[in-house]
Write a protein that holds these residues in place. Structure first.
Motif, PDB file in Angstrom:
ATOM      1  N   ARG A  76       0.806  -1.230   0.000  1.00 42.38           N
ATOM      2  CA  ARG A  76       0.000   0.000   0.000  1.00 42.38           C
ATOM      3  C   ARG A  76       0.835   1.275   0.000  1.00 42.38           C
ATOM      4  O   ARG A  76       0.485   2.264  -0.600  1.00 42.38           O
ATOM      5  N   MET A  79     -11.118   9.967  25.392  1.00 39.68           N
ATOM      6  CA  MET A  79     -12.009   8.986  24.760  1.00 39.68           C
ATOM      7  C   MET A  79     -12.541   8.006  25.809  1.00 39.68           C
ATOM      8  O   MET A  79     -13.675   7.556  25.733  1.00 39.68           O
ATOM      9  N   ARG A 126      -6.079  12.023   1.967  1.00 39.64           N
ATOM     10  CA  ARG A 126      -5.966  10.848   2.840  1.00 39.64           C
ATOM     11  C   ARG A 126      -5.137   9.753   2.190  1.00 39.64           C
ATOM     12  O   ARG A 126      -4.361   9.068   2.845  1.00 39.64           O
ATOM     13  N   PRO A 129      -4.273   8.675   7.342  1.00 36.66           N
ATOM     14  CA  PRO A 129      -5.230   9.307   8.251  1.00 36.66           C
ATOM     15  C   PRO A 129      -4.571  10.102   9.387  1.00 36.66           C
ATOM     16  O   PRO A 129      -5.199  10.989   9.962  1.00 36.66           O
ATOM     17  N   GLU A 140      -9.226  -1.115  10.034  1.00 41.17           N
ATOM     18  CA  GLU A 140      -7.813  -1.241   9.688  1.00 41.17           C
ATOM     19  C   GLU A 140      -7.636  -1.258   8.169  1.00 41.17           C
ATOM     20  O   GLU A 140      -6.789  -0.549   7.629  1.00 41.17           O
ATOM     21  N   LEU A 182      -9.483  -0.066   5.866  1.00 44.69           N
ATOM     22  CA  LEU A 182      -9.831   1.196   5.203  1.00 44.69           C
ATOM     23  C   LEU A 182      -9.067   2.383   5.793  1.00 44.69           C
ATOM     24  O   LEU A 182      -9.297   3.524   5.403  1.00 44.69           O
ATOM     25  N   GLU A 183      -8.170   2.104   6.739  1.00 40.77           N
ATOM     26  CA  GLU A 183      -7.409   3.173   7.411  1.00 40.77           C
ATOM     27  C   GLU A 183      -8.317   4.234   8.008  1.00 40.77           C
ATOM     28  O   GLU A 183      -8.215   5.431   7.699  1.00 40.77           O
ATOM     29  N   VAL A 184      -9.218   3.784   8.840  1.00 43.39           N
ATOM     30  CA  VAL A 184     -10.118   4.675   9.565  1.00 43.39           C
ATOM     31  C   VAL A 184      -9.615   4.742  11.000  1.00 43.39           C
ATOM     32  O   VAL A 184      -9.605   3.724  11.695  1.00 43.39           O
ATOM     33  N   ASP A 185      -9.121   5.888  11.439  1.00 47.14           N
ATOM     34  CA  ASP A 185      -8.560   5.960  12.791  1.00 47.14           C
ATOM     35  C   ASP A 185      -9.671   6.197  13.826  1.00 47.14           C
ATOM     36  O   ASP A 185     -10.857   6.308  13.469  1.00 47.14           O
ATOM     37  N   SER A 186      -9.288   6.263  15.106  1.00 50.84           N
ATOM     38  CA  SER A 186     -10.295   6.348  16.174  1.00 50.84           C
ATOM     39  C   SER A 186     -11.194   7.573  16.012  1.00 50.84           C
ATOM     40  O   SER A 186     -12.398   7.511  16.256  1.00 50.84           O
TER      41      SER A 186
END
Lengths: 583, 85
Positions: free
Chosen positions: A161, A315, A534, A539, B37, B39-43
């Motif tokens: 990637r 959080m 992105r 991210p 993970e 899709l690389e979506v963070d918290s």
């Protein structure tokens, strides 16, 4: 807010039991004696202090790393075993012809191979740079090029990637060693790390290492230009070790969990080196943040010292202290936090949730280790970053018209936070940017770029950044890197990037964009730009918000005025706009 | 909203993900693989997606249920059962 008083017994039992007297007695020479040094006056090597000196006899049987896999796997690596594994990696480097001073980069999640590779590369005298696995291809390419990485250790999926698309730009990269994390064919131009490790000898005599030999290269962002490579030397371990004892109250045998990723300096200094140098057991959780999982780890792994970040704490606070109180934490003794100022509510939440306050501390990539902290034995003024570590002189400076500086002596006056140069983990240069490095020092002070004040009791309080740097989820992000990536998009004419205050993660990266003629400022394009950024930046660095504007404010000399964008975003007075270009 | 079909629900969820991560290739997501993970979506992104879904569906997800949202199918199952309740 109310001061949190420490009981006398708590203070007496802390490693740093009485701040004024420990500070008065302390010297860095004394801290050097807490370490062993290489045999036969061979100097000082981080990996020897962290691993090899604990690897023999009974100490060698202690768990060095307790690894918790995402899907529930566990692996205990004893000190003796870690010495062998890191030796194997050092031998692999030797066989590849990697020389002392060559750059070894790591791009991986928190897998065991990452840890043994860092330590093995340090044994071999290579200069180690861990990268954050949530970086996109652009930040990876920029850092690998600037740091002239010769070896990269990564996983097959991350390689595909993030590295394969930019591999042709990395002229100095000779070897890519991968850990398999998918069942596809091995990517072209890589070698599998596992078999190489197995074939290598499990012992390695660390060559003589000058304490001033480069060891770690950590990149940090700038407001202008490329990221800066802050170079640290082997004797940084003197400060890692001493500061972990003082500011984290860490001792041999502790079960220590540093939640920071090694891709950021905290995760290397305190997520690998310091706790091992002390002989603690390091908990490594491969998974991303999950409040319930974290409560379970704190409880079931019997964590005694926990070092985390304000974003994570906030959080966790969302679920309320009763979520934490569904479990008990009898082993937990000390909690600390770093990355951005810890709000007073969060300090108190620690007491409600765990029966322990959270101790904020302050440092940055350039300082290599904790510089200002709230100590176990010292009363907490919630919201303050604490007092300077023993061996560290901190001051609030005023800039003089002649370019010099003068310490501000009066309490509660704001100025730039500065540290008297010369502690062991101070960065030694910005790689290939000596001039940029020199500009950080005036009259023997290292200028941190942070604004602060000191109260009448000697506690330091963070005020803000002196520049346009963005602090998001505890990570420093340079607006320039984000702007440069967006400028690559064919529809973009100009970009200004700011940190927009956010109650959860401190600041979110927000980009303001003006379009080239012929492009409509619609939602489809806004989303395209967001996805574009992105993909390139990942991210961790990419903007979370993009706003399209007709034009951006510029100075007469053509610079985008980020400060004005920020003031407008916050609805604040626009301040001095006399240099603003006429619209 | 209780009679939302699985397909409509899936579209709604994907739309919420794309609002935060427009580059995400949700169709290429292998079934059963943790989607955040892949899709690389963070918290932070994840929380924003949940806030968006709450707006669209009226379902607020407590943290103690996050472990049910690991796979996309799990997320859909979870929302479905909450909407039916």
């Amino acid at each position: 807010m109310e001061i949190l008083r420490k009981r006398r017994r708590e203070a007496r039992e802390a490693v740093l039991d009485d701040y004024p007297s420990v500070r008065a007695r302390f010297s860095w020479d004394e801290a050097r004696r807490w370490l062993d040094g290489l045999p036969d006056e061979g100097g000082l090597n981080i990996a020897h202090e962290a691993v090899d000196r604990h690897a023999t006899g009974e100490a060698g049987e202690r768990t060095a790393i307790r690894w918790l896999g995402k899907a529930g796997a566990r692996r205990e690596i004893r000190y003796r075993e870690l010495a062998g594994l890191s030796a194997r990696f050092a031998n692999v480097l030797g066989e590849l012809g990697v020389a002392r001073g060559d750059g070894v980069f790591l791009l991986a999640g928190r897998v065991p191979e990452l840890y043994l590779a860092v330590l093995g590369a340090l044994k071999h005298g290579a200069v180690v740079t861990p990268l954050f696995s949530a970086f996109g291809p652009e930040p990876v390419a920029t850092r690998l090029s600037l740091g002239e990485g010769r070896v990269l250790v990564t996983t097959t999926s991350l390689y595909r990637r993030k590295v394969a698309p930019i591999r042709d730009r990395l002229a100095s990269l000779a070897h890519v060693l991968v850990v398999r994390d998918d069942d596809q064919a091995l990517p072209e131009g890589t070698r599998e790390l596992g078999p190489l490790l197995e074939a290598a000898a499990p012992d390695y005599a660390i060559p003589a290492t000058d304490p001033e030999q480069p060891a770690l290269l950590h990149f940090t962002s700038g407001t202008t230009g490329t990221p800066k490579g802050a170079l640290h030397v082997h004797q940084a371990v003197v400060a890692h070790h001493a500061t972990a004892r003082f500011a984290l109250d860490l001792r041999a045998g502790d079960v220590f969990w540093c939640t920071a990723d090694p891709g950021w300096v905290t995760g290397t200094s305190y997520g690998i080196i310091a706790p091992l140098s002390i002989g603690a057991t390091l908990v490594v959780d491969e998974a991303e943040f999950d409040a319930e999982r974290w409560y379970r780890i704190l409880d079931e792994e019997a964590v005694s010292v926990w070092y985390t970040a304000p974003t994570a704490v906030r959080m966790m606070m969302k679920g309320g202290p009763e979520r934490a109180r569904t479990r008990a934490y009898p082993s937990l003794r000390f909690i600390a936090s770093v990355g951005e100022p810890l709000n007073p509510q969060a300090v108190h939440w620690g007491v409600e949730a765990f029966g322990l306050p959270i101790h904020d501390n302050w440092w940055q990539t350039e300082t290599g280790g904790i510089m200002i902290a709230n100590f176990a034995s010292m009363d907490i003024r919630p919201g303050a970053m604490g007092k300077p570590l023993p061996g560290i002189e901190a001051a609030v400076l005023r800039h003089l018209p002649d370019g010099g500086v003068a310490p501000v002596d009066a309490p509660d006056e704001e100025g730039e936070l500065a540290l008297r140069a010369g502690w062991p983990s101070m960065f030694r240069t910005y790689l290939h940017e000596e001039e940029r490095y020199r500009r950080c020092f005036v009259d023997g002070w290292y200028l941190t770029g942070d604004l602060a004040r000191r109260d009448g009791e000697g506690y330091f309080w963070f005020v803000g950044r002196a520049d346009d740097m963005i602090k998001s989820a505890g990570h420093l992000i340079g607006p320039f890197e984000v702007e440069s990536a967006l400028m690559e998009h064919p529809a973009v004419a100009e970009v200004g990037v700011i940190g927009k205050p956010d109650p959860m993660i401190g600041e979110v990266v927000k980009a303001f964009v003006a379009l080239k003629p012929g492009h409509a400022p619609d939602e489809a394009l806004r989303r395209e730009l967001l996805g574009f950024a992105r993909k390139r930046l990942g991210p961790a660095v990419a903007p979370k918000e993009i706003e399209i504007q007709a034009s951006l404010p510029r100075t007469r000399s053509g610079k985008i005025m980020r400060r004005l964008l920020k003031a407008r975003e916050l609805g604040l007075p626009e301040g001095d706009t006399s240099t603003l270009e006429a619209p | 909203m209780a009679d939302l079909s699985r397909d409509t629900l899936r579209e709604t969820v994907i739309d919420a993900i794309l609002a935060v991560a427009p580059e995400a290739d949700v169709d290429a997501l292998p079934p059963g693989r943790p989607w955040r993970e892949a899709l690389e979506v963070d918290s932070f992104d994840f929380l924003n997606i949940l806030v968006d879904l709450e707006k669209r569906l009226g379902v607020s997800v407590p943290e103690s249920d996050y472990h049910e949202l690991v796979t996309l199918e799990g997320l859909l199952d979870y929302l479905e059962s909450r909407l039916a309740a």
